[in-house]
Design an enzyme around this catalytic site. Structure first.
Site, PDB file in Angstrom:
ATOM      1  N   TYR A  36     -18.256  -7.763 -40.975  1.00 52.41           N
ATOM      2  CA  TYR A  36     -19.723  -7.805 -41.040  1.00 52.41           C
ATOM      3  C   TYR A  36     -20.235  -8.872 -40.099  1.00 52.41           C
ATOM      4  O   TYR A  36     -19.743 -10.000 -40.108  1.00 52.41           O
ATOM      5  CB  TYR A  36     -20.203  -8.104 -42.467  1.00 52.41           C
ATOM      6  CG  TYR A  36     -20.809  -6.868 -43.079  1.00 52.41           C
ATOM      7  CD1 TYR A  36     -21.936  -6.285 -42.498  1.00 52.41           C
ATOM      8  CD2 TYR A  36     -20.254  -6.277 -44.196  1.00 52.41           C
ATOM      9  CE1 TYR A  36     -22.480  -5.128 -43.026  1.00 52.41           C
ATOM     10  CE2 TYR A  36     -20.797  -5.121 -44.726  1.00 52.41           C
ATOM     11  CZ  TYR A  36     -21.913  -4.553 -44.131  1.00 52.41           C
ATOM     12  OH  TYR A  36     -22.451  -3.412 -44.639  1.00 52.41           O
ATOM     13  N   GLU A  41     -23.942  -9.131 -39.183  1.00 55.27           N
ATOM     14  CA  GLU A  41     -25.399  -9.007 -39.020  1.00 55.27           C
ATOM     15  C   GLU A  41     -25.926 -10.231 -38.285  1.00 55.27           C
ATOM     16  O   GLU A  41     -25.518 -11.359 -38.549  1.00 55.27           O
ATOM     17  CB  GLU A  41     -26.073  -8.860 -40.384  1.00 55.27           C
ATOM     18  CG  GLU A  41     -25.866  -7.469 -40.947  1.00 55.27           C
ATOM     19  CD  GLU A  41     -26.447  -7.295 -42.341  1.00 55.27           C
ATOM     20  OE1 GLU A  41     -26.936  -8.271 -42.929  1.00 55.27           O
ATOM     21  OE2 GLU A  41     -26.394  -6.156 -42.834  1.00 55.27           O
ATOM     22  N   ASP A  67     -35.333   6.651 -20.902  1.00 57.57           N
ATOM     23  CA  ASP A  67     -34.112   6.918 -21.664  1.00 57.57           C
ATOM     24  C   ASP A  67     -33.125   7.545 -20.673  1.00 57.57           C
ATOM     25  O   ASP A  67     -33.267   8.707 -20.291  1.00 57.57           O
ATOM     26  CB  ASP A  67     -34.465   7.878 -22.807  1.00 57.57           C
ATOM     27  CG  ASP A  67     -33.246   8.308 -23.614  1.00 57.57           C
ATOM     28  OD1 ASP A  67     -32.113   8.096 -23.148  1.00 57.57           O
ATOM     29  OD2 ASP A  67     -33.450   8.875 -24.704  1.00 57.57           O
ATOM     30  N   THR A 112     -27.286   5.923 -23.945  1.00 56.29           N
ATOM     31  CA  THR A 112     -26.058   6.003 -24.728  1.00 56.29           C
ATOM     32  C   THR A 112     -24.937   5.501 -23.825  1.00 56.29           C
ATOM     33  O   THR A 112     -25.125   5.309 -22.618  1.00 56.29           O
ATOM     34  CB  THR A 112     -25.745   7.449 -25.174  1.00 56.29           C
ATOM     35  OG1 THR A 112     -25.715   8.283 -24.018  1.00 56.29           O
ATOM     36  CG2 THR A 112     -26.784   7.972 -26.147  1.00 56.29           C
ATOM     37  N   LYS A 158     -21.833   9.282 -22.337  1.00 57.38           N
ATOM     38  CA  LYS A 158     -22.010  10.495 -21.520  1.00 57.38           C
ATOM     39  C   LYS A 158     -21.433  10.218 -20.125  1.00 57.38           C
ATOM     40  O   LYS A 158     -20.229  10.056 -19.997  1.00 57.38           O
ATOM     41  CB  LYS A 158     -23.489  10.892 -21.508  1.00 57.38           C
ATOM     42  CG  LYS A 158     -24.005  11.239 -22.915  1.00 57.38           C
ATOM     43  CD  LYS A 158     -25.426  11.754 -22.884  1.00 57.38           C
ATOM     44  CE  LYS A 158     -25.896  12.199 -24.254  1.00 57.38           C
ATOM     45  NZ  LYS A 158     -26.599  11.178 -25.024  1.00 57.38           N
ATOM     46  N   ARG A 177     -18.890   6.258 -28.292  1.00 54.86           N
ATOM     47  CA  ARG A 177     -20.175   6.793 -28.746  1.00 54.86           C
ATOM     48  C   ARG A 177     -21.071   5.634 -29.193  1.00 54.86           C
ATOM     49  O   ARG A 177     -20.694   4.873 -30.074  1.00 54.86           O
ATOM     50  CB  ARG A 177     -19.893   7.731 -29.924  1.00 54.86           C
ATOM     51  CG  ARG A 177     -21.042   8.505 -30.474  1.00 54.86           C
ATOM     52  CD  ARG A 177     -20.507   9.715 -31.192  1.00 54.86           C
ATOM     53  NE  ARG A 177     -19.861  10.584 -30.232  1.00 54.86           N
ATOM     54  CZ  ARG A 177     -20.501  11.504 -29.499  1.00 54.86           C
ATOM     55  NH1 ARG A 177     -21.788  11.706 -29.653  1.00 54.86           N
ATOM     56  NH2 ARG A 177     -19.854  12.228 -28.617  1.00 54.86           N
TER      57      ARG A 177
END
Ligand code: DSN
Length: 419
Positions: free
Chosen positions: A53, A55, A199, A225, A228, A234
């Site tokens: 974790y 955060e 984008d 992203t 691609k 991903r």
């Protein structure tokens, strides 16, 4: 804790994973948004950082024990800054959709007007589609392609922007084969006092290889992203000028996400490192050469392409004048071992589940090492299959050529498939 292999602990999932390896090795992957991440990226992603974790942001976490995941996130940020030439980078978005959502949360209020590209003309769900959060939280207005040349109609963008006074103009697309003029988008945004976002999920690899004009330093926000054309794990990414950094950080966490996926961030760092190497530019150059060769061969075989061709890694076959739907074309090619996706074309009379088009891209085949010569062969296979989708002999012959190509251009030889 028992330390069983996946194969022993969960044979059903292990079998499905091996079957997917088999499928990826033995299929011509021509889905424009897919690629083959490197072995190093797969290894970086499959590690114990999934347990952690974290955060917050490096050195400003809400948990102890973050010193090593901080190394991964700092490297990812520094490499992405250098790769894209950006002042600010956030590598935590779990996906492109979440990158977009974080930008909207940071700079828009519910009910604000946004101007984006119509999904039916190649835009993305998160650019204001009414079936997406972006179209329910905000009032969306859409621009599209010019009816004659099927290229983005920048005059229409300006007219709509003057009329509707959007708070943000969104550029970028999921199914658009031509160069996007981000400079024009920036200028329109300035004239109507709108924020601008690009984008670049699809074209990020071309952008970092300087084979498509960059929006970084032009528009206010750039999202992407990483899986691609960029060929990473991903995930999502946000880039901007330093002045927006604090708001964007809060937009991602605590705005829309909790704990970042630190194993994925480690893999993003590896991806950015790979993309900084000179051979990555060569790869992108070949992606474009292959796309052009494929488009020319398809045109030569009598197919209609949206806008008449491509400047990028993808093209759209318009099947309106042919006796086959996008859905049936996708299925027939799938049976031949060629993975593509059906896609709407401008003014499509069929819905998104059937469509009159196919979207085809070259990034994954180029990763396998295929070149223009193979593109000509594949265009021939596509023609044969789409002209005889029910013809078992045609499908058998196509499968055999696909098997030969996959054998000649192997991928993931180190991975075990089902026997
Ligand atoms: N679904 C992605 C694509 O295939 O282009 C976009 O999010």
């Amino acid at each position: 804790m028992e330390e069983m292999t996946l194969a022993k602990a969960d044979p059903e999932i292990a079998h499905a994973v091996r079957a997917e390896i088999d499928r990826e090795k033995n299929t011509l992957v021509m889905i424009a948004s897919e690629n083959y991440a490197s072995r190093a990226i797969l290894e970086a992603q499959a590690n114990v950082m999934t347990n952690k974790y974290a955060e917050g942001y490096p050195e400003k976490r809400y948990y102890g024990g973050c010193e090593y995941v901080d190394v991964a996130e700092r490297l990812a940020i520094e490499r992405a800054k250098s790769l894209f030439g950006a002042e600010y980078v956030n590598v935590q978005p779990h996906s492109g959709s979440q990158a977009n959502m974080a930008v909207y949360l940071a700079f828009l209020k519910p009910g604000d007007v946004i101007l984006g590209m119509d999904l039916a003309h190649g835009g993305h769900l998160t650019h204001g589609s009414t079936v997406n959060f972006s179209g329910t939280l905000f009032q969306s207005v859409f621009y599209g392609l010019h009816p004659e040349n099927q290229v983005i109609d920048y005059d229409q963008i300006e007219d709509l922007a003057r009329k509707h006074k959007p708070k943000m103009i969104i550029s970028g697309a999921s199914a658009y084969p031509r160069t996007i003029d981000f400079e024009k988008i920036k200028e329109i945004g300035k004239r109507v006092n709108a924020l601008t976002m690009a984008d670049i999920a699809h074209i990020a690899g071309l952008v970092v290889a300087s084979l498509h004009p960059t929006p970084v330093g032009r528009v206010d926000f750039v999202t992407s992203t990483t899986h691609k054309t960029l060929r990473g794990p991903r995930g999502g990414l946000i880039l901007s000028g330093e002045k927006y950094g604090r708001a964007l950080d809060s937009g991602v966490f605590p705005g829309i996400q909790g704990g970042p996926l630190m194993h994925v961030i480690a893999a993003k760092a590896v991806c950015f490192g790979e993309a900084l190497r000179p051979d990555f530019r060569e790869y992108q150059r070949q992606v474009l050469l292959n796309a052009r060769a494929l488009a020319e061969a398809l045109l030569g075989a009598g197919f209609d392409l949206v806008s008449g061709g491509t400047d990028t890694h993808l093209m759209l076959i318009d099947l309106t004048e042919r006796n086959i739907t996008g859905l049936d074309a996708e299925r027939a090619l799938g049976r031949a071992g060629i993975a593509v996706n059906k896609n709407t074309v401008p003014n499509d009379k069929r819905g998104p589940r059937v469509t009159s088009g196919l979207r085809i891209g070259t990034p994954a085949l180029t990763t396998r090492g295929m070149k223009e010569e193979e593109m000509a062969v594949i265009a021939g296979l596509i023609k044969n299959v789409l002209e005889g989708p029910e013809n078992e002999k045609v499908l058998k012959d196509a499968r055999s050529t696909v098997a030969e190509l996959c054998g000649e251009f192997p991928i993931y030889e180190f991975l075990e498939q089902n026997g």
